[in-house]
Design a protein around this motif. Structure first.
Motif, PDB file in Angstrom:
ATOM      1  N   UNK A 104      11.445  13.191  -2.531  1.00 18.07           N
ATOM      2  CA  UNK A 104      11.878  12.330  -3.616  1.00 18.07           C
ATOM      3  C   UNK A 104      12.414  10.982  -3.173  1.00 18.07           C
ATOM      4  N   UNK A 105      13.292  10.975  -2.175  1.00 15.22           N
ATOM      5  CA  UNK A 105      13.917   9.719  -1.766  1.00 15.22           C
ATOM      6  C   UNK A 105      12.910   8.769  -1.127  1.00 15.22           C
ATOM      7  N   UNK A 106      12.025   9.295  -0.288  1.00 14.13           N
ATOM      8  CA  UNK A 106      11.006   8.445   0.325  1.00 14.13           C
ATOM      9  C   UNK A 106      10.032   7.928  -0.739  1.00 14.13           C
ATOM     10  N   UNK A 107       9.709   8.777  -1.700  1.00 14.33           N
ATOM     11  CA  UNK A 107       8.825   8.377  -2.786  1.00 14.33           C
ATOM     12  C   UNK A 107       9.461   7.267  -3.626  1.00 14.33           C
ATOM     13  N   UNK A 108      10.746   7.419  -3.950  1.00 14.78           N
ATOM     14  CA  UNK A 108      11.448   6.400  -4.726  1.00 14.78           C
ATOM     15  C   UNK A 108      11.508   5.081  -3.968  1.00 14.78           C
ATOM     16  N   UNK A 109      11.742   5.160  -2.662  1.00 20.40           N
ATOM     17  CA  UNK A 109      11.764   3.953  -1.834  1.00 20.40           C
ATOM     18  C   UNK A 109      10.399   3.272  -1.840  1.00 20.40           C
ATOM     19  N   UNK A 110       9.335   4.054  -1.757  1.00 25.98           N
ATOM     20  CA  UNK A 110       7.989   3.495  -1.803  1.00 25.98           C
ATOM     21  C   UNK A 110       7.748   2.774  -3.122  1.00 25.98           C
ATOM     22  N   UNK A 111       8.136   3.389  -4.227  1.00 21.12           N
ATOM     23  CA  UNK A 111       7.919   2.779  -5.545  1.00 21.12           C
ATOM     24  C   UNK A 111       8.659   1.447  -5.664  1.00 21.12           C
ATOM     25  N   UNK A 112       9.941   1.437  -5.287  1.00 21.26           N
ATOM     26  CA  UNK A 112      10.755   0.238  -5.469  1.00 21.26           C
ATOM     27  C   UNK A 112      10.357  -0.873  -4.505  1.00 21.26           C
ATOM     28  N   UNK A 113      10.227  -0.538  -3.215  1.00 20.20           N
ATOM     29  CA  UNK A 113       9.862  -1.566  -2.235  1.00 20.20           C
ATOM     30  C   UNK A 113       8.430  -2.040  -2.438  1.00 20.20           C
ATOM     31  N   UNK A 114       7.518  -1.096  -2.710  1.00 21.61           N
ATOM     32  CA  UNK A 114       6.140  -1.492  -2.960  1.00 21.61           C
ATOM     33  C   UNK A 114       6.018  -2.359  -4.193  1.00 21.61           C
ATOM     34  N   UNK A 115       6.772  -2.015  -5.253  1.00 18.36           N
ATOM     35  CA  UNK A 115       6.752  -2.832  -6.456  1.00 18.36           C
ATOM     36  C   UNK A 115       7.327  -4.218  -6.231  1.00 18.36           C
ATOM     37  N   UNK A 116       8.446  -4.295  -5.505  1.00 18.59           N
ATOM     38  CA  UNK A 116       9.057  -5.595  -5.218  1.00 18.59           C
ATOM     39  C   UNK A 116       8.128  -6.452  -4.366  1.00 18.59           C
ATOM     40  N   UNK A 117       7.488  -5.835  -3.375  1.00 15.48           N
ATOM     41  CA  UNK A 117       6.544  -6.578  -2.530  1.00 15.48           C
ATOM     42  C   UNK A 117       5.366  -7.080  -3.358  1.00 15.48           C
ATOM     43  N   UNK A 118       4.873  -6.256  -4.272  1.00 12.62           N
ATOM     44  CA  UNK A 118       3.740  -6.668  -5.100  1.00 12.62           C
ATOM     45  C   UNK A 118       4.128  -7.824  -6.020  1.00 12.62           C
ATOM     46  N   UNK A 119       5.344  -7.786  -6.558  1.00 10.47           N
ATOM     47  CA  UNK A 119       5.804  -8.900  -7.389  1.00 10.47           C
ATOM     48  C   UNK A 119       5.935 -10.180  -6.579  1.00 10.47           C
ATOM     49  N   UNK A 120       6.428 -10.054  -5.356  1.00 13.17           N
ATOM     50  CA  UNK A 120       6.539 -11.221  -4.485  1.00 13.17           C
ATOM     51  C   UNK A 120       5.158 -11.792  -4.182  1.00 13.17           C
TER      52      UNK A 120
END
Length: 230
Positions: A104-120
């Motif tokens: 769960x924690x690694x998955x949540x980190x992937x979602x948030x960091x991946x989403x932030x990187x995609x927005x950037x």
């Protein structure tokens, strides 16, 4: 006679995917009910504005006033219910097996960091200033990229309407990924968000997900061995 003892498997509780699903849905409802301008005002307040973060000075200002957090908050906003529905469906399809594998924690980190990187990536790629980037499509792209890197030949079970009945079938994951890409393409050329799909965000998220899975693959393998009692 020797009786082997089967390794005890820990019961796995999936929580990150349901949490994200509920958060995305609730954010859309709250933004829609907001008066007087609803989703448009919320997007301006919390979405990712283009034309910034393209210099050291812009980054310094964004960090100072906290506006850099828009890279994350923009993930939970959507233009319309079709935009939201598409992301929710593929969040469940790829999110549940991905969370089951990586935790769960690694998955949540992937979602948030991946989403932030995609927005950037979208902010840097879109030349026009004062546009707003919203939606979880980039984060979902990161999940899809990670899943494809972890399970390149996987088949996923889906329920399809065949005639008068619902049929459970297993289809290659890459076919579902193709369907997701076609759906995003449709959003780009139809509906209220005509021409507003940030393709750089999707590409950036997908690449981030692949790299995240490859970098953390050894840690994921160790987690799976521990969960199975080895």
């Amino acid at each position: 006679m020797f009786v082997g003892i089967r390794p005890r498997q820990h019961r796995l509780i999936l929580w990150a995917t349901p949490l994200l699903f509920a958060s995305l849905w609730l954010s859309y409802v709250v933004a829609t009910l907001r008066a007087p301008a609803g989703r448009a005002a919320t997007a301006l307040d919390w979405g990712v504005l283009t034309g910034g973060l393209d210099s050291v000075e812009a980054w310094r200002n964004a960090l100072a006033d906290g506006s850099v957090l828009r890279l994350f908050s923009g993930l939970f906003l959507h233009a319309d219910w079709l935009h939201l529905l598409g992301n929710l469906v593929f969040l469940l399809i790829f999110g549940l097996p991905a969370e089951r594998t990586m935790g769960g924690w690694r998955f949540l980190l992937l979602f948030l960091l991946g989403g932030a990187f995609s927005n950037l990536a979208a902010v840097l790629a879109i030349g026009a200033p004062d546009r707003v980037v919203i939606g979880a499509s980039g984060a979902v792209s990161a999940l899809i990229g990670a899943y494809l890197a972890l399970f390149p030949g996987a088949r996923l079970g889906v329920v399809l309407p065949l005639g008068l009945f619902l049929q459970f079938v297993r289809v290659p994951a890459f076919l579902l990924i193709g369907m997701w890409a076609l759906l995003q393409l449709g959003f780009a050329y139809s509906g209220p968000a005509f021409g507003a799909v940030a393709w750089p965000a999707h590409i950036g998220g997908f690449v981030f997900g692949v790299l995240f899975a490859l970098i953390t693959r050894a840690a994921i393998a160790r987690r799976l061995r521990r969960s199975r009692g080895y």
